[in-house]
Design a protein around this motif. Sequence first.
Motif, PDB file in Angstrom:
ATOM      1  N   PHE A   3       0.823  -1.204   0.000  1.00  0.00           N
ATOM      2  CA  PHE A   3       0.000   0.000   0.000  1.00  0.00           C
ATOM      3  C   PHE A   3       0.861   1.259   0.000  1.00  0.00           C
ATOM      4  CE2 PHE A   3      -4.398  -1.496   1.615  1.00  0.00           C
ATOM      5  CZ  PHE A   3      -4.325  -2.596   0.761  1.00  0.00           C
TER       6      PHE A   3
ATOM      7  N   GLN B 218       2.053   1.641  -3.544  1.00  0.00           N
ATOM      8  CA  GLN B 218       0.945   1.855  -4.479  1.00  0.00           C
ATOM      9  C   GLN B 218      -0.104   2.742  -3.799  1.00  0.00           C
ATOM     10  OE1 GLN B 218       0.969   0.853  -7.615  1.00  0.00           O
ATOM     11  NE2 GLN B 218       2.878  -0.312  -7.438  1.00  0.00           N
TER      12      GLN B 218
ATOM     13  N   THR C  28      -2.541   4.349  -4.829  1.00  0.00           N
ATOM     14  CA  THR C  28      -3.914   4.167  -5.306  1.00  0.00           C
ATOM     15  C   THR C  28      -4.619   3.074  -4.513  1.00  0.00           C
ATOM     16  OG1 THR C  28      -3.256   4.852  -7.531  1.00  0.00           O
ATOM     17  CG2 THR C  28      -5.340   3.675  -7.315  1.00  0.00           C
ATOM     18  N   LEU C  29      -3.921   1.968  -4.264  1.00  0.00           N
ATOM     19  CA  LEU C  29      -4.507   0.890  -3.455  1.00  0.00           C
ATOM     20  C   LEU C  29      -4.822   1.382  -2.052  1.00  0.00           C
ATOM     21  CD1 LEU C  29      -2.352  -2.244  -4.388  1.00  0.00           C
ATOM     22  CD2 LEU C  29      -4.754  -1.826  -4.944  1.00  0.00           C
ATOM     23  N   GLU C  30      -3.924   2.171  -1.497  1.00  0.00           N
ATOM     24  CA  GLU C  30      -4.139   2.681  -0.144  1.00  0.00           C
ATOM     25  C   GLU C  30      -5.365   3.575  -0.078  1.00  0.00           C
ATOM     26  OE1 GLU C  30      -3.962   5.274   3.228  1.00  0.00           O
ATOM     27  OE2 GLU C  30      -3.445   5.966   1.217  1.00  0.00           O
ATOM     28  N   ARG C  31      -5.570   4.406  -1.104  1.00  0.00           N
ATOM     29  CA  ARG C  31      -6.745   5.278  -1.114  1.00  0.00           C
ATOM     30  C   ARG C  31      -8.031   4.482  -1.285  1.00  0.00           C
ATOM     31  NH1 ARG C  31      -3.219   8.844  -4.056  1.00  0.00           N
ATOM     32  NH2 ARG C  31      -3.985   8.023  -6.040  1.00  0.00           N
ATOM     33  N   ILE C  32      -7.968   3.365  -2.014  1.00  0.00           N
ATOM     34  CA  ILE C  32      -9.168   2.540  -2.217  1.00  0.00           C
ATOM     35  C   ILE C  32      -9.567   1.838  -0.926  1.00  0.00           C
ATOM     36  CG2 ILE C  32     -10.080   0.508  -3.407  1.00  0.00           C
ATOM     37  CD1 ILE C  32      -8.383   1.323  -5.831  1.00  0.00           C
ATOM     38  N   PHE C  33      -8.588   1.227  -0.266  1.00  0.00           N
ATOM     39  CA  PHE C  33      -8.899   0.372   0.887  1.00  0.00           C
ATOM     40  C   PHE C  33      -8.813   1.098   2.221  1.00  0.00           C
ATOM     41  CE2 PHE C  33      -7.629  -2.717  -2.356  1.00  0.00           C
ATOM     42  CZ  PHE C  33      -8.634  -3.653  -2.234  1.00  0.00           C
ATOM     43  N   SER C  34      -8.369   2.334   2.234  1.00  0.00           N
ATOM     44  CA  SER C  34      -8.177   3.052   3.494  1.00  0.00           C
ATOM     45  C   SER C  34      -9.440   3.120   4.354  1.00  0.00           C
ATOM     46  CB  SER C  34      -7.657   4.457   3.211  1.00  0.00           C
ATOM     47  OG  SER C  34      -7.520   5.189   4.398  1.00  0.00           O
TER      48      SER C  34
END
Length: 296
Positions: A119, A122, A124-130
């Motif tokens: 995360f 990446q 973008t992944l962190e913003r999706i799953f945060s």
Amino acid sequence: MSLVNQFRSEQPRSALVAPSALVRQTQQRKQHQQWLIYGARLLLVIGVLLFWQFGSGTLLDSSFLSNPLAILHQTIIWLSDGTPWYESTLVMNTAVTLEETLLGLLFGIISGLILGFLFGLQPTLERIFSPFIIVLNSIPKIALAPLFILWLGIEIPMKVVLAAVTVFFLIFLNTLNGVRSVDQHLIDAVRLMGGRKRDVIFKVILPSATGSVLTGLHVAIPYALIGAIVGEQIGANRGIGYLIQSCGEAFNPAGVFSALLVLTLIAALLNAIVNLIDHKTSHWKASLKLSSSNQS
């Protein structure tokens, strides 16, 4: 020999002697301070134990606090009630709790490190799953124990999962924070020198995040023990948590304190291992600080 030549010949020698003597004095002073700290700690422990022992039954209620000699006696009984020694009450239950704690730490650390670095690298992944991670982390882990019992029963896997879930979020958040806080100047410097992404990860990001990861490990150790102990107290017939629960129900404070002493020793041992790892990786942090100062 002239006075000028004599001064020049003696100057390097005096310049070398003075700093070495100063270094020795500084080292001796630090050593004396360290021994003073150790002595003060020892005196404090002895003073507390003596006050506890002689105050038990008079100033202190022995039915709730017991006393050091009774705790020692209970520990000896638990260590000598099995043949061979590794089948004694204390050793068997300690082995169960230690197994649950170590497995919980292992799974929680591995998963937390992998997802934390993933995360962090990446965004973008962190913003999706945060949002989901924040919601899951806000759930008290103890509240998940009945659910894990329904899924896994009351055996060791349930305690391992409870400890691993508790450890995971601590390692994940500290790793993510460590990756985020990497000095961008160092990354740019490696790229300017022709470094590839692999070089950036292993030579800059990984060493920089080590401090945050180790901080997470120090915090995670007691929480892993909490997960294992709570799981044992909710549903188990062995383990240190089971001993604490059964001794509490039997109004045996000496047994409770004896079990707590074992937990303290386990936590101290695990923290000593983390401190050793921290010492072994300290050259990474020193080299990064030097590189940062050179860049500035």
